[in-house]
Structures are given as structure tokens and as C-alpha cells.
Scaffold this active site. Structure first.
Site, PDB file in Angstrom:
ATOM      1  N   ALA A  53      -2.412  -7.867  10.858  1.00 25.18           N
ATOM      2  CA  ALA A  53      -1.707  -9.136  10.667  1.00 25.18           C
ATOM      3  C   ALA A  53      -1.914 -10.099  11.837  1.00 25.18           C
ATOM      4  O   ALA A  53      -2.183 -11.289  11.645  1.00 25.18           O
ATOM      5  CB  ALA A  53      -0.218  -8.867  10.464  1.00 25.18           C
ATOM      6  N   GLY A  60      -7.779  -4.082   2.691  1.00 27.06           N
ATOM      7  CA  GLY A  60      -8.963  -4.079   3.544  1.00 27.06           C
ATOM      8  C   GLY A  60      -8.586  -4.053   5.008  1.00 27.06           C
ATOM      9  O   GLY A  60      -7.405  -4.077   5.365  1.00 27.06           O
ATOM     10  N   GLU A 112       3.677   3.149   6.615  1.00 25.05           N
ATOM     11  CA  GLU A 112       3.603   3.620   5.226  1.00 25.05           C
ATOM     12  C   GLU A 112       3.101   5.060   5.116  1.00 25.05           C
ATOM     13  O   GLU A 112       3.435   5.773   4.178  1.00 25.05           O
ATOM     14  CB  GLU A 112       2.681   2.708   4.409  1.00 25.05           C
ATOM     15  CG  GLU A 112       3.249   1.340   4.100  1.00 25.05           C
ATOM     16  CD  GLU A 112       4.180   1.344   2.892  1.00 25.05           C
ATOM     17  OE1 GLU A 112       4.536   2.439   2.407  1.00 25.05           O
ATOM     18  OE2 GLU A 112       4.547   0.253   2.443  1.00 25.05           O
ATOM     19  N   LYS A 155      -5.708   6.078   3.602  1.00 24.09           N
ATOM     20  CA  LYS A 155      -6.199   5.874   4.979  1.00 24.09           C
ATOM     21  C   LYS A 155      -5.062   5.985   5.981  1.00 24.09           C
ATOM     22  O   LYS A 155      -5.266   6.384   7.134  1.00 24.09           O
ATOM     23  CB  LYS A 155      -6.922   4.535   5.101  1.00 24.09           C
ATOM     24  CG  LYS A 155      -6.140   3.310   4.626  1.00 24.09           C
ATOM     25  CD  LYS A 155      -5.399   2.584   5.714  1.00 24.09           C
ATOM     26  CE  LYS A 155      -4.634   1.397   5.179  1.00 24.09           C
ATOM     27  NZ  LYS A 155      -3.985   0.589   6.218  1.00 24.09           N
ATOM     28  N   ASP A 202     -11.221  -0.138   6.031  1.00 21.95           N
ATOM     29  CA  ASP A 202      -9.809  -0.003   6.380  1.00 21.95           C
ATOM     30  C   ASP A 202      -9.540   1.321   7.089  1.00 21.95           C
ATOM     31  O   ASP A 202      -8.699   1.405   7.987  1.00 21.95           O
ATOM     32  CB  ASP A 202      -8.963  -0.112   5.107  1.00 21.95           C
ATOM     33  CG  ASP A 202      -7.583  -0.689   5.372  1.00 21.95           C
ATOM     34  OD1 ASP A 202      -7.268  -0.992   6.533  1.00 21.95           O
ATOM     35  OD2 ASP A 202      -6.810  -0.834   4.408  1.00 21.95           O
ATOM     36  N   LYS A 239       0.851  -1.191   0.000  1.00 23.31           N
ATOM     37  CA  LYS A 239       0.000   0.000   0.000  1.00 23.31           C
ATOM     38  C   LYS A 239       0.886   1.239   0.000  1.00 23.31           C
ATOM     39  O   LYS A 239       1.867   1.305   0.728  1.00 23.31           O
ATOM     40  CB  LYS A 239      -0.914   0.021   1.223  1.00 23.31           C
ATOM     41  CG  LYS A 239      -1.880  -1.156   1.313  1.00 23.31           C
ATOM     42  CD  LYS A 239      -2.744  -1.054   2.564  1.00 23.31           C
ATOM     43  CE  LYS A 239      -3.757  -2.193   2.624  1.00 23.31           C
ATOM     44  NZ  LYS A 239      -3.116  -3.480   2.973  1.00 23.31           N
ATOM     45  N   ASN A 298       0.382   3.460  11.874  1.00 21.33           N
ATOM     46  CA  ASN A 298       0.267   4.868  11.494  1.00 21.33           C
ATOM     47  C   ASN A 298      -0.431   5.681  12.584  1.00 21.33           C
ATOM     48  O   ASN A 298      -0.019   6.802  12.893  1.00 21.33           O
ATOM     49  CB  ASN A 298      -0.467   4.975  10.160  1.00 21.33           C
ATOM     50  CG  ASN A 298       0.343   4.374   9.035  1.00 21.33           C
ATOM     51  OD1 ASN A 298       1.296   4.968   8.552  1.00 21.33           O
ATOM     52  ND2 ASN A 298      -0.002   3.156   8.620  1.00 21.33           N
ATOM     53  N   VAL A 314       7.398  -0.784   9.098  1.00 24.29           N
ATOM     54  CA  VAL A 314       7.255   0.456   8.336  1.00 24.29           C
ATOM     55  C   VAL A 314       5.870   1.049   8.556  1.00 24.29           C
ATOM     56  O   VAL A 314       4.866   0.345   8.472  1.00 24.29           O
ATOM     57  CB  VAL A 314       7.470   0.195   6.827  1.00 24.29           C
ATOM     58  CG1 VAL A 314       7.199   1.460   6.014  1.00 24.29           C
ATOM     59  CG2 VAL A 314       8.889  -0.304   6.584  1.00 24.29           C
TER      60      VAL A 314
END
Length: 335
Positions: free
Chosen positions: A140, A136, A281, A191, A244, A105, A256, A279
Site C-alpha cells: 500500500a 498482485g 490475513e 502466498k 505476489d 484476499k 505476514n 490484519v
């Protein structure tokens, strides 16, 4: 069926675990020896998911050729900023006429390419009809814990979309297919920017009213840029859009949102990123989203303020104050 998964972060590992749980033979590409040994010997990803046992049908390898060549499906899950390099490495081994599923993403810095545009420019045309994109509301850890989850599968080719949908769908993992690749990608990328803002709000101690406002107006921004790029507006009401967005803005597992929360608490971006094992993103995507909005001539107030906070040193409290002081407007989406 034999499946190769490129990327051993938490999400790539979770998707590999799901597929192995279904009975497929899955090989995960890892860059370091200790991770390979931990997965193959102890069935644990010691770097990203140390508290979870992985299925025995999931193995790991440092040999990219071994992971990719001769497989019946490829799942690609590196960070978006590393995707071009990874695709250049794997394309000489990439099997033909098998599904290629991207779970990355983001919007590439500099080029402002979506993930699908990176794939289509880096891979020969013979692969394009086999490309699909998974996105979506799916943390994890919860996939590995077999928590019921839904995602979108987007592909320009219906046969590919339906095949990938069938391969991934399981007792606790439900997929919906759509031809709207752009919409799924825009929702999955932007998002993360809105989640940074939601995290800042939480870190500053604002309430749920403020978070709901950011989610609502954030969806407006996502929809505006999506429409400008040719997306179907209904996509933003689905798993890869609103679904999401809500999860990433509200969930405590959201990287995030966590970055934003810590910024709101007074930490610097450098301190936060240096302490993270995964990370976030949204940090890189914010720069690309800001530049893309300028290029397209679209007003994206939240994105602009997050950009100023991350890259111009603006005080987080001033960000929220300035968002509230903007000119009054009519409700709705206008491009």
C-alpha cells in the site's frame, strides 16, 4: 466518475488514493469519526497511513449508503473474514450494472469459500457478471508513493475485466487482465501462508537459501491446490502468483512475513497480533488452507507445518527441521 471504496485499511486507502490521483471522485468508507475527520480535514488516514498525504479528491464517510449509492464503480477491500457481513450491509444500496472490484484476499474460515464464492453467494445473480478481483505484488505505501507497480485483474466477464483494467491503469500502476478468477484468488490467499514460513526462517536466522527453498516449494503447494480447484497453472507465474509470493515473502513491509519473523524470534502469536494495527490475513488463511488441503486430499507440507505452529503450539525450529526431514521426492507438481 464517482467511486466508492469499502474498507479504510492501508490497501483500500492506497487504491482510493490511486483512483483519486487519476482524477476520479472517491469516497472511502470508515468506521470511526476520527478517521473520517482526519481524511476530510487533513487528507491523512491517521489510523493506517499517518505519514502520507492523500489526494483532495479522496474523501471519507461513515455513511455506508452515501459511499455506495449512485457510484460508477465499487471497490471492496475489507478483511476476508468480515466480507460476508459487509456485503449483506451494502447490497440494498449497491448500484446495478457497475464494476465491483474486490481487493480482499483469503479463504473464509469454516465454509472454506474463496472470496469470489462469498460474493456470488451473498449478492444476487444480476451482479455476478460485473465482479472482478484485483491481486498482485503491491504494498500500500508504495502505491501511495507512486512506485511502479503491476497487478492482475481477474473476471469471468471479459468486458468487465477490460473496463476495470482501463480504470485502474495509470502512469505508475499497470494492470493485466485474466479470466482465471480461481488462480488469482488462490495465489493471493496462499502466498500469505508461505510468507509466515519465510518470516519464521528469517527470524530463526536462516539464510537466503532457506527463504528461496520455501518460496519455491511454496509455489508448488499453491499450484497444486490451484490445479485441483480448476485454475490455469500459468496464472501462478504471473503478478498474482509468483510476483505476489516473492514480495510477501521478502518484503519488510509484509505483515505476514513480520508475524512469522516475530514468531521465529520467540514471541507468542497472541503477543504479536495484539500489537498490530492491521490484519495479517495469513493467520486465518492458514487454518482454512489446512482444512481445504485435508478435504481435497492434497499434501501441503509447508502449510501443514505452519498450521501446527500457529494452532498446535509447535516450536518454529522444529517446523523447519521436520520440513527438511521429509521423504525425498521427484521434482514437479502432482495433484
Amino acid at each position: 466518475m464517482k467511486i466508492g471504496v469499502i474498507g479504510s485499511g492501508s490497501f483500500g486507502t492506497a487504491l482510493g488514493s490511486l483512483l483519486a490521483d487519476k482524477g476520479y471522485e472517491v469516497t472511502l468508507w470508515c468506521r470511526n469519526d476520527s478517521q473520517v475527520e482526519s481524511i476530510n480535514r487533513n487528507h491523512i488516514n491517521n489510523k493506517h497511513l499517518p505519514n502520507f498525504t492523500l489526494p483532495e479528491k479522496l474523501t471519507a464517510s461513515k455513511d455506508l449508503r452515501n459511499v455506495v449509492q449512485g457510484k460508477d464503480m465499487i471497490v471492496s477491500s475489507p478483511p476476508s473474514h468480515a466480507l460476508s457481513e459487509v456485503l449483506r450491509e451494502i447490497k440494498e444500496y449497491l448500484p446495478e450494472k457497475v464494476p465491483i472490484v474486490s481487493a480482499s484476499k483469503g479463504i473464509e474460515n469454516g465454509t472454506l469459500r474463496l472470496v469470489s464464492e462469498i460474493f456470488e453467494s451473498e449478492l444476487p445473480e444480476k451482479y455476478h457478471s460485473y465482479l472482478s478481483y484485483l491481486s498482485g505484488p503491491s504494498f500500500a505505501k508504495e502505491i501511495i508513493q507512486k512506485v511502479p507497480t503491476i497487478v492482475s485483474i481477474a473476471s469471468k466477464n471479459e468486458t468487465t475485466a477490460r473496463k476495470v483494467q482501463e480504470i485502474f491503469s495509470f502512469l505508475y500502476f499497470r494492470t493485466y487482465w485474466t479470466p482465471d478468477v480461481i488462480g488469482v484468488e488462490v495465489g493471493g490467499s496462499l502466498k500469505n501462508v508461505i510468507a509466515l514460513a519465510a518470516g519464521v526462517s528469517d527470524g530463526l536466522g536462516f539464510g537466503q537459501n532457506t527463504r528461496a527453498a520455501l518460496i519455491t516449494r511454496g509455489l508448488n503447494e499453491i499450484t497444486k491446490i490451484g490445479l485441483k480447484l480448476g485454475a490455469d497453472p500459468m496464472t501462478f507465474l504471473g503478478p498474482s502468483g509468483m510476483g505476489d509470493l516473492i514480495l510477501t515473502c521478502c518484503g519488510e513491509q509484509s505483515r505476514n512475513r513480520t508475524v512469522g519473523f516475530r514468531l521465529g524470534k520467540g514471541e507468542t502469536l497472541e503477543q504479536i497480533l495484539s500489537s498490530m494495527n492491521e490484519v495479517a490475513e495469513g493467520v486465518k488463511t492458514t487454518q482454512s488452507a489446512y482444512e481445504l488441503s485435508q478435504k481435497l486430499g492434497i499434501e501441503m507440507a509447508i502449510t501443514n507445518e505452519v498450521y501446527k505452529m500457529l494452532y498446535e503450539g509447535k516450536n518454529p525450529r522444529e517446523v523447519v527441521k521436520d520440513l527438511m526431514k521429509r521423504d525425498l521426492k521427484r521434482e514437479g507438481v502432482s495433484v
